[in-house]
Motif scaffolding. Structure first.
Motif, mmCIF file in Angstrom:
data_model
loop_
_atom_site.group_PDB
_atom_site.id
_atom_site.type_symbol
_atom_site.label_atom_id
_atom_site.label_comp_id
_atom_site.label_asym_id
_atom_site.label_seq_id
_atom_site.Cartn_x
_atom_site.Cartn_y
_atom_site.Cartn_z
ATOM 1 N N UNK A 34 0.850 -1.199 0.000
ATOM 2 C CA UNK A 34 0.000 0.000 0.000
ATOM 3 C C UNK A 34 0.883 1.246 0.000
ATOM 4 N N UNK A 35 1.955 1.191 0.768
ATOM 5 C CA UNK A 35 2.860 2.346 0.806
ATOM 6 C C UNK A 35 3.535 2.564 -0.538
ATOM 7 N N UNK A 36 3.865 1.433 -1.218
ATOM 8 C CA UNK A 36 4.450 1.568 -2.568
ATOM 9 C C UNK A 36 3.452 2.225 -3.520
ATOM 10 N N UNK A 43 3.691 10.635 -5.142
ATOM 11 C CA UNK A 43 5.048 11.193 -5.263
ATOM 12 C C UNK A 43 5.522 11.119 -6.704
ATOM 13 N N UNK A 44 5.404 9.909 -7.289
ATOM 14 C CA UNK A 44 5.860 9.766 -8.684
ATOM 15 C C UNK A 44 4.761 10.199 -9.647
ATOM 16 N N UNK A 51 2.481 1.513 -14.818
ATOM 17 C CA UNK A 51 3.773 2.157 -14.514
ATOM 18 C C UNK A 51 4.294 1.815 -13.118
ATOM 19 N N UNK A 52 3.472 1.131 -12.311
ATOM 20 C CA UNK A 52 3.906 0.785 -10.950
ATOM 21 C C UNK A 52 4.780 -0.464 -11.038
ATOM 22 N N UNK A 53 6.020 -0.261 -11.443
ATOM 23 C CA UNK A 53 6.847 -1.380 -11.907
ATOM 24 C C UNK A 53 7.324 -2.325 -10.798
ATOM 25 N N UNK A 54 7.209 -1.920 -9.539
ATOM 26 C CA UNK A 54 7.612 -2.871 -8.494
ATOM 27 C C UNK A 54 6.451 -3.739 -7.994
ATOM 28 N N UNK A 60 -1.161 -5.642 -10.434
ATOM 29 C CA UNK A 60 -1.544 -4.513 -11.300
ATOM 30 C C UNK A 60 -2.914 -4.807 -11.907
ATOM 31 N N UNK A 61 -3.098 -6.061 -12.361
ATOM 32 C CA UNK A 61 -4.383 -6.445 -12.972
ATOM 33 C C UNK A 61 -5.508 -6.315 -11.943
ATOM 34 N N UNK A 62 -5.225 -6.711 -10.730
ATOM 35 C CA UNK A 62 -6.206 -6.610 -9.632
ATOM 36 C C UNK A 62 -6.614 -5.143 -9.407
#
Ligand code: SAH
Ligand code: SF4
Length: 368
Positions: A34-36, A43-44, A51-54, A60-62
């Motif tokens: 959640x923090x990521x 922030x980004x 784009x949330x590559x980590x 991501x699909x979820x």
């Protein structure tokens, strides 16, 4: 065959950080995810979940299955010579709202809309011309800040929204829970981190909500739209005064000051020969005497609204005389500067003027 209604996914901007943490845990992941995500969002400031590559592809699909990122479409942007920018945004259901970015000497301030239309119906206001059609949810309020920030990010001049005023279309305390969530989201230290002292909420005077706001434990500034120094005059221009008289309003304001130890700002639009006599100034000084040290009065030039042509802007002489009476009484006050006078300036005007133009186009189209 009945046409299936297209499902509108809620915006992820609508989750506070605590809600996002709960959601992530419910979906089988850990709090740090959640923090990521929060970091990617605020922030980004990514424009898509991809784009949330980590995050894993599955996660991501979820997210994509459950949320949209940005619920607003930019319809019009107007830039004024003094740097004020007005945005007209379209909501997922096609309704229109407006947001304004103002360049102040202390930073960049965004004015957000909280409702489509307004039911309070103040007689001088462009927003009140259209009855409330619905509340904005907090994702839609937060998205206004995100889109303005994106506009600034795209310019690559390093500009950052530093201040927020909840003074656009709508009565924020008539959409209380969404507004509070919005405030907590933009104030969050790990996100946009807009300081509470840099945020101001303006209300037309819902006394019971002022009390509730006092108990929220957030250091956000409160502004009250006063506009008249006695009940008769105030009830004639602001219907809300018939439900919450000046006595009830000031009781709530005193409670707010005692509870939060914070100052309150009063907004007072200068309406020529309506509320701007020296006697009115004396009444205003007397009305606010008890909270003199903990209040501040902004005298605001009226932005003429064509549908309300019974009102005009006070002359300079009348403003000066009014100001002098306040100053003689030791009132903290200032005559506020205007922004964006060469574009559809007053709250609600870009929207109402665009709707008028759209209607004219539709009428013209139908006539062809
Ligand atoms: N509903 C809330 C917040 C939105 S209005 C409120 O009334 O406080 C934000 C401010 O703009 C209010 O002080 C309102 O009185 C003021 N306002 C409305 N119409 C205006 C106009 N035509 N010119 C100048 N100020 C206006
Ligand atoms: Fe609504 Fe505020 Fe306009 Fe009054 S001044 S009609 S409360 S938006």
């Amino acid at each position: 065959m009945t046409e299936e209604k297209k499902e509108i996914k809620p915006s992820i901007y609508g989750l506070t950080r605590d809600e996002l943490i709960d959601w992530v845990i419910e979906h089988g992941s850990k709090k740090f995810r959640a923090n990521q995500i929060w970091d990617w969002l605020y922030k980004k400031r990514v424009q898509s979940f991809e784009e949330m590559t980590n995050l894993s592809k599955e996660f991501v699909a979820e997210l994509e299955d459950n949320f949209c990122l940005n619920p607003l479409k930019q319809r019009i942007v107007q830039e004024s010579a003094d740097g004020t920018i007005k945005y007209l945004f379209e909501l997922p259901d096609g309704m229109l709202i407006e947001t304004v970015l103002m360049r102040q000497h202390y930073g960049l301030s965004v004015c957000v809309t909280t409702q489509v239309g307004c039911n309070i119906g103040c007689t001088f206001c462009a927003s009140g011309l259209i009855k409330k059609q619905r509340d904005l949810n907090n994702g839609e309020i937060t998205a206004q800040i995100m889109l303005v920030q994106k506009y600034l990010d795209d310019r690559k001049e390093g500009d950052r929204v530093s201040h927020v005023v909840v003074m656009g279309i709508g009565e924020p305390f008539d959409n209380y829970n969404n507004v509070i969530k919005f405030l907590r989201t933009i104030n969050d230290d790990n996100g946009l981190a807009i300081g509470a002292r840099h945020i101001t909420v303006s209300t037309s005077g819902l006394a019971h909500k002022i009390r509730e706001f006092a108990n929220e434990g957030i250091q956000v500034n409160l502004a009250v739209s006063l506009h008249a120094p006695n009940n008769n005059l105030r009830s004639s221009i602001m219907r809300i005064n018939r439900s919450f008289s000046l006595e009830k309003l000031f009781d709530a304001i005193e409670y707010y000051i005692e509870t939060t130890n914070r100052r309150v700002t009063f907004e007072y639009i200068m309406l020529n020969e309506v509320n701007d006599s020296p006697e009115n100034a004396q009444e205003l000084a007397d009305l606010t005497k008890k909270i003199r040290k903990l209040s501040y009065i902004n005298l605001i030039p009226y932005n003429p609204v064509s549908e309300h042509d019974q009102y005009s802007r006070s002359t300079k002489e009348r403003v000066d005389a009014f100001y002098d009476v306040l100053k003689k009484n030791g009132v903290n006050c200032v005559v506020r500067q205007e922004h964006g006078t060469d574009i559809d300036a007053a709250c609600g005007q870009l929207r109402s003027n665009t709707m008028k133009r759209d209607r004219q186009k539709a009428v013209a189209g139908a006539a062809q």
